[in-house]
Motif scaffolding. Structure first.
Motif, mmCIF file in Angstrom:
data_model
loop_
_atom_site.group_PDB
_atom_site.id
_atom_site.type_symbol
_atom_site.label_atom_id
_atom_site.label_comp_id
_atom_site.label_asym_id
_atom_site.label_seq_id
_atom_site.Cartn_x
_atom_site.Cartn_y
_atom_site.Cartn_z
ATOM 1 N N GLY A 193 0.820 -1.204 0.000
ATOM 2 C CA GLY A 193 0.000 0.000 0.000
ATOM 3 C C GLY A 193 0.854 1.253 0.000
ATOM 4 O O GLY A 193 2.088 1.188 -0.060
ATOM 5 N N PRO A 194 0.220 2.425 0.062
ATOM 6 C CA PRO A 194 0.972 3.680 0.029
ATOM 7 C C PRO A 194 1.828 3.856 1.277
ATOM 8 O O PRO A 194 1.487 3.376 2.363
ATOM 9 C CB PRO A 194 -0.125 4.750 -0.051
ATOM 10 C CG PRO A 194 -1.335 4.097 0.533
ATOM 11 C CD PRO A 194 -1.235 2.648 0.172
ATOM 12 N N ALA A 195 2.947 4.553 1.091
ATOM 13 C CA ALA A 195 3.848 4.831 2.209
ATOM 14 C C ALA A 195 4.460 6.210 2.015
ATOM 15 O O ALA A 195 4.563 6.711 0.893
ATOM 16 C CB ALA A 195 4.944 3.771 2.302
ATOM 17 N N ILE A 196 4.855 6.816 3.112
ATOM 18 C CA ILE A 196 5.552 8.102 3.100
ATOM 19 C C ILE A 196 6.812 7.932 3.925
ATOM 20 O O ILE A 196 6.756 7.496 5.081
ATOM 21 C CB ILE A 196 4.676 9.222 3.684
ATOM 22 C CG1 ILE A 196 3.405 9.391 2.844
ATOM 23 C CG2 ILE A 196 5.449 10.535 3.747
ATOM 24 C CD1 ILE A 196 2.413 10.365 3.434
ATOM 25 N N VAL A 197 7.964 8.250 3.329
ATOM 26 C CA VAL A 197 9.235 8.013 4.010
ATOM 27 C C VAL A 197 10.100 9.274 3.965
ATOM 28 O O VAL A 197 10.073 10.029 2.987
ATOM 29 C CB VAL A 197 9.999 6.835 3.368
ATOM 30 C CG1 VAL A 197 9.309 5.522 3.674
ATOM 31 C CG2 VAL A 197 10.120 7.015 1.859
ATOM 32 N N PRO A 198 10.876 9.520 5.025
ATOM 33 C CA PRO A 198 11.760 10.692 5.044
ATOM 34 C C PRO A 198 13.042 10.427 4.262
ATOM 35 O O PRO A 198 13.567 9.307 4.264
ATOM 36 C CB PRO A 198 12.050 10.882 6.538
ATOM 37 C CG PRO A 198 11.943 9.498 7.110
ATOM 38 C CD PRO A 198 10.890 8.788 6.312
ATOM 39 N N VAL A 199 13.544 11.469 3.600
ATOM 40 C CA VAL A 199 14.802 11.374 2.856
ATOM 41 C C VAL A 199 15.561 12.691 2.990
ATOM 42 O O VAL A 199 14.970 13.755 3.132
ATOM 43 C CB VAL A 199 14.569 11.084 1.350
ATOM 44 C CG1 VAL A 199 13.997 9.695 1.135
ATOM 45 C CG2 VAL A 199 13.668 12.141 0.716
ATOM 46 N N ASN A 200 16.884 12.601 2.962
ATOM 47 C CA ASN A 200 17.703 13.800 2.806
ATOM 48 C C ASN A 200 17.654 14.206 1.342
ATOM 49 O O ASN A 200 17.884 13.372 0.464
ATOM 50 C CB ASN A 200 19.151 13.518 3.200
ATOM 51 C CG ASN A 200 19.317 13.261 4.678
ATOM 52 O OD1 ASN A 200 19.098 12.142 5.140
ATOM 53 N ND2 ASN A 200 19.695 14.285 5.416
ATOM 54 N N TYR A 201 17.348 15.464 1.072
ATOM 55 C CA TYR A 201 17.188 15.881 -0.319
ATOM 56 C C TYR A 201 18.126 17.024 -0.677
ATOM 57 O O TYR A 201 18.661 17.732 0.185
ATOM 58 C CB TYR A 201 15.743 16.294 -0.597
ATOM 59 C CG TYR A 201 15.328 17.610 0.034
ATOM 60 C CD1 TYR A 201 15.472 18.819 -0.648
ATOM 61 C CD2 TYR A 201 14.784 17.643 1.316
ATOM 62 C CE1 TYR A 201 15.088 20.020 -0.070
ATOM 63 C CE2 TYR A 201 14.397 18.837 1.897
ATOM 64 C CZ TYR A 201 14.552 20.027 1.204
ATOM 65 O OH TYR A 201 14.173 21.215 1.781
ATOM 66 N N THR A 202 18.293 17.193 -1.980
ATOM 67 C CA THR A 202 19.102 18.267 -2.544
ATOM 68 C C THR A 202 18.306 18.901 -3.679
ATOM 69 O O THR A 202 17.637 18.197 -4.435
ATOM 70 C CB THR A 202 20.432 17.715 -3.092
ATOM 71 O OG1 THR A 202 21.151 17.079 -2.029
ATOM 72 C CG2 THR A 202 21.289 18.827 -3.683
ATOM 73 N N VAL A 203 18.349 20.218 -3.785
ATOM 74 C CA VAL A 203 17.690 20.927 -4.881
ATOM 75 C C VAL A 203 18.746 21.373 -5.879
ATOM 76 O O VAL A 203 19.658 22.134 -5.532
ATOM 77 C CB VAL A 203 16.892 22.144 -4.368
ATOM 78 C CG1 VAL A 203 16.297 22.926 -5.542
ATOM 79 C CG2 VAL A 203 15.786 21.696 -3.424
#
Length: 214
Positions: free
Chosen positions: A113-123
């Motif tokens: 099913g759907p999930a939401i996970v944290p990530v370190n991001y870069t723009v």
């Protein structure tokens, strides 16, 4: 038990977040800049409650946040402001809050099913990217439309904002593009491990909202 030295690190982080010098915070708290330096730099420092109350007020936060006693609780446990106002952020404000890097949340579809996970991001180049590895939950975002969200909550003032990026997520396979992302990354993923593959979300729309107390 929390490391007493965590207080100093939290003080520095909050002071820098507000753009204040050590001298400015010391003046606000009615203390000497040298003592504030001691609290910030000495892991063994154990300031008293009275000092922490003044320091928390100077930093527009709470004693609990400086001590880290709320670190295992979700954000937003306080009450709403008396007269909150919800407003939309324009695209420029959204990108300003996304900044160049941080920790956000990406939505994925998994076999369970759907999930939401944290990530370190870069723009980089108007897109949001994060490093991961095949077989991980964040990697499931690649090859589909994805939603990416980042937010910030000011517990002391019951204010905050959120930004939502929606667009196609794809693996970054070009070596030059991968090199730019690696060079732009502020930090390795906090989760650790071998995460040398990159996923890039090219925005179709970017929206945001802000809650302020009037």
């Amino acid at each position: 038990m929390r490391n007493p030295g965590d207080i100093g690190r939290r003080v520095v982080a909050r002071r820098e977040e507000l753009g204040l010098t050590r001298e400015q915070v010391a003046a606000r708290a009615g203390t000497a800049a040298d003592y504030l330096r001691y609290v910030e730099e000495r892991p063994t420092a154990s300031p008293g409650t009275g000092f922490l109350i003044r320091l928390a007020a100077a930093l527009e936060t709470t004693v609990a946040q400086l001590r880290g006693s709320d670190a295992d609780l979700p954000p937003g446990i306080g009450r709403a402001a008396y007269h909150p106002e919800l407003t939309e952020l324009d695209p420029g404000e959204c990108w300003a809050r996304l900044s160049t890097h941080g920790v956000g949340r990406v939505s994925v579809s998994t076999p369970d099913g759907p999930a939401i996970v944290p990530v370190n991001y870069t723009v980089v180049d108007g897109a949001v990217a994060f490093s991961t590895a095949r077989g991980t939950t964040p990697a499931l975002a690649a090859g589909a439309e994805a939603a990416f969200e980042v937010d910030h909550i000011d517990e002391a003032l019951s204010e905050g904002w959120s930004v939502l990026v929606v667009g196609r997520a794809e693996w970054v396979t070009d070596p030059a593009a991968t090199g730019r992302l690696v060079g732009a990354a502020h930090s390795a993923p906090w989760a650790g491990g071998d995460r040398e593959l990159w996923v890039r979300i090219t925005p179709d729309r970017v929206t945001g909202h802000r809650i302020t107390a009037r």
